[in-house]
Design an enzyme around this catalytic site. Structure first.
Site, PDB file in Angstrom:
ATOM      1  N   SER A  94       3.259  -1.512  10.376  1.00  0.00           N
ATOM      2  CA  SER A  94       4.718  -1.489  10.546  1.00  0.00           C
ATOM      3  C   SER A  94       5.371  -2.838  10.234  1.00  0.00           C
ATOM      4  O   SER A  94       6.400  -3.180  10.822  1.00  0.00           O
ATOM      5  CB  SER A  94       5.096  -1.015  11.959  1.00  0.00           C
ATOM      6  OG  SER A  94       4.619   0.300  12.186  1.00  0.00           O
ATOM      7  N   ASN A 153       0.868  -1.175   0.000  1.00  0.00           N
ATOM      8  CA  ASN A 153       0.000   0.000   0.000  1.00  0.00           C
ATOM      9  C   ASN A 153       0.905   1.224   0.000  1.00  0.00           C
ATOM     10  O   ASN A 153       1.468   1.585   1.023  1.00  0.00           O
ATOM     11  CB  ASN A 153      -0.885  -0.030   1.261  1.00  0.00           C
ATOM     12  CG  ASN A 153      -1.715   1.235   1.405  1.00  0.00           C
ATOM     13  OD1 ASN A 153      -1.772   2.053   0.488  1.00  0.00           O
ATOM     14  ND2 ASN A 153      -2.357   1.387   2.565  1.00  0.00           N
ATOM     15  N   GLY A 160       2.279   2.740  10.711  1.00  0.00           N
ATOM     16  CA  GLY A 160       3.217   3.849  10.529  1.00  0.00           C
ATOM     17  C   GLY A 160       3.916   4.284  11.806  1.00  0.00           C
ATOM     18  O   GLY A 160       4.555   5.334  11.839  1.00  0.00           O
ATOM     19  N   GLU A 177      -5.381  -4.705  10.717  1.00  0.00           N
ATOM     20  CA  GLU A 177      -4.402  -3.637  10.890  1.00  0.00           C
ATOM     21  C   GLU A 177      -4.726  -2.857  12.160  1.00  0.00           C
ATOM     22  O   GLU A 177      -5.549  -1.928  12.127  1.00  0.00           O
ATOM     23  CB  GLU A 177      -4.442  -2.680   9.697  1.00  0.00           C
ATOM     24  CG  GLU A 177      -4.126  -3.335   8.376  1.00  0.00           C
ATOM     25  CD  GLU A 177      -3.556  -2.344   7.372  1.00  0.00           C
ATOM     26  OE1 GLU A 177      -2.493  -2.620   6.837  1.00  0.00           O
ATOM     27  OE2 GLU A 177      -4.175  -1.288   7.163  1.00  0.00           O
ATOM     28  N   GLU A 234      -6.921   4.893   7.588  1.00  0.00           N
ATOM     29  CA  GLU A 234      -6.674   6.310   7.266  1.00  0.00           C
ATOM     30  C   GLU A 234      -7.876   6.919   6.567  1.00  0.00           C
ATOM     31  O   GLU A 234      -8.141   8.122   6.705  1.00  0.00           O
ATOM     32  CB  GLU A 234      -5.388   6.433   6.434  1.00  0.00           C
ATOM     33  CG  GLU A 234      -4.163   6.196   7.320  1.00  0.00           C
ATOM     34  CD  GLU A 234      -2.932   5.672   6.616  1.00  0.00           C
ATOM     35  OE1 GLU A 234      -2.878   5.682   5.368  1.00  0.00           O
ATOM     36  OE2 GLU A 234      -2.003   5.233   7.329  1.00  0.00           O
ATOM     37  N   LYS A 253       0.085   4.222  -0.383  1.00  0.00           N
ATOM     38  CA  LYS A 253      -0.561   5.418   0.194  1.00  0.00           C
ATOM     39  C   LYS A 253      -0.336   6.622  -0.735  1.00  0.00           C
ATOM     40  O   LYS A 253      -0.329   6.455  -1.952  1.00  0.00           O
ATOM     41  CB  LYS A 253      -0.062   5.640   1.623  1.00  0.00           C
ATOM     42  CG  LYS A 253      -0.225   4.375   2.479  1.00  0.00           C
ATOM     43  CD  LYS A 253      -0.016   4.619   3.942  1.00  0.00           C
ATOM     44  CE  LYS A 253      -0.210   3.299   4.683  1.00  0.00           C
ATOM     45  NZ  LYS A 253      -0.142   3.453   6.130  1.00  0.00           N
ATOM     46  N   HIS A 263      -9.585   1.226   4.719  1.00  0.00           N
ATOM     47  CA  HIS A 263      -8.326   1.476   5.428  1.00  0.00           C
ATOM     48  C   HIS A 263      -8.567   2.472   6.567  1.00  0.00           C
ATOM     49  O   HIS A 263      -9.357   3.401   6.435  1.00  0.00           O
ATOM     50  CB  HIS A 263      -7.272   2.018   4.455  1.00  0.00           C
ATOM     51  CG  HIS A 263      -5.909   2.034   5.055  1.00  0.00           C
ATOM     52  ND1 HIS A 263      -5.506   3.034   5.911  1.00  0.00           N
ATOM     53  CD2 HIS A 263      -4.887   1.158   4.973  1.00  0.00           C
ATOM     54  CE1 HIS A 263      -4.276   2.761   6.318  1.00  0.00           C
ATOM     55  NE2 HIS A 263      -3.877   1.627   5.764  1.00  0.00           N
TER      56      HIS A 263
HETATM   57  P1  PGA Z   1       2.613   0.695   7.608  1.00  0.00           P
HETATM   58  O1  PGA Z   1       1.169   0.797   6.948  1.00  0.00           O
HETATM   59  O2  PGA Z   1       3.217  -0.601   7.125  1.00  0.00           O
HETATM   60  O3  PGA Z   1       3.359   1.907   7.117  1.00  0.00           O
HETATM   61  O4  PGA Z   1       2.416   0.693   9.083  1.00  0.00           O
HETATM   62  C1  PGA Z   1       0.372  -0.344   6.797  1.00  0.00           C
HETATM   63  C2  PGA Z   1      -0.956   0.046   6.212  1.00  0.00           C
HETATM   64  O5  PGA Z   1      -1.481   1.111   6.579  1.00  0.00           O
HETATM   65  O6  PGA Z   1      -1.518  -0.674   5.371  1.00  0.00           O
END
Ligand code: PGA
Length: 265
Positions: free
Chosen positions: A216, A12, A176, A170, A98, A14, A96
């Site tokens: 992460s 992803n 992140g 998640e 976010e 983003k 997601h």
């Molecule tokens: P990250 O994001 O690996 O940067 O923590 C994972 C995600 O949001 O799918």
């Protein structure tokens, strides 16, 4: 049985990369992750989809969108609908955290998006996960069950199964942040997710649904998650922009895929 599920590493990206550099990055990752038993997916920003699609043609890599709109067309400024994505993607990330946070997406809205994805023939990766407060107060499983029930409400299990539904667990506090869930907690949540699907009428088909860990994930910690029999790979954000990291994660995923193949043979 567990061993029949695919092993998936989904990137992803983003809001990173541009149409000028996304193709090159995708090509580099493709070249460094050629493991035929691992399902690789790259989800770049929508404006980079054509570049990534063209870059990975013939590589056996799935290309996915990070979102789609719940309507097919109309007065929705700035949005991207399923018909617009046709020919560009075969996968789509939905729900997601976010987008739940920044775009106010609710479980019901995510459920409508899921319907659009399935109609369009896209393979959905439905994201669920609790906030830190939920985890610390012992509500993590309840929160995830509610998210699942809300998004899957009204959807026929057989249709979603045929669409290849994937669930990404998640935990929001791990995204992140450099913090991760423990492998054991992620594995327990994968079991809870499949139990919730069984309760929702999926029966034994729940065992066929791949569950990914996200938050992460890196080449250094992926083994802990892949060691869990209920976890089938990862949805990766930050580390998915780094070819070395992708090579490490897909390489480790190939070991799990080979072990499953051997166990299932
Ligand atoms: P990250 O994001 O690996 O940067 O923590 C994972 C995600 O949001 O799918």
């Amino acid at each position: 049985m567990d061993t029949m599920r695919p092993v998936i590493i989904a990137a992803n990206w983003k809001m990173n990369t541009t149409p000028a550099d996304a193709g090159e990055l995708a090509r580099t990752i493709a070249g460094r992750t050629r493991e035929p038993d691992v399902l690789r997916v790259i989800c770049p920003p929508s404006v980079c989809l054509a570049a990534v699609r063209d870059a990975v043609t013939g590589e056996g890599i799935g290309v996915g969108a990070q979102n789609l709109h719940h309507e097919l067309a109309g007065a929705y400024t700035g949005e991207v609908s399923a018909p617009m994505l046709a020919g560009l993607v075969t996968w789509v990330i939905l729900g997601h955290s976010e987008r739940r946070r920044d775009a106010g997406e609710t479980d019901a809205l995510i459920g409508r998006k899921l319907g659009r994805a399935v109609e369009a023939g896209f393979r959905p990766i439905l994201c669920v996960g609790e906030l830190l407060d939920d985890r610390e107060s012992g509500r993590a499983t309840d929160v995830v069950r509610i998210q699942l029930a809300g998004a899957l409400d009204g959807h026929d299990p057989a249709t979603l199964r045929a669409a290849g539904l994937v669930i990404a667990y998640e935990p929001v506090w791990a995204i992140g942040t450099g913090r991760t869930a423990s492998g054991a907690d992620a594995g327990a949540m994968a079991d809870a997710i499949r139990a919730a699907l069984r309760d929702a009428g999926w029966g034994s088909a729940a065992d066929d649904v791949p569950v990914l860990y996200g938050g992460s994930a890196t080449s250094a910690n992926i083994a802990e998650f892949l060691a869990e029999p209920g976890i089938d790979g990862a949805l990766v954000g930050g580390a998915s922009l780094k070819p070395d990291e992708m090579a490490g994660m897909v390489g480790r995923a190939a070991i799990t895929a080979a072990a499953r193949r051997a166990a299932g043979a």
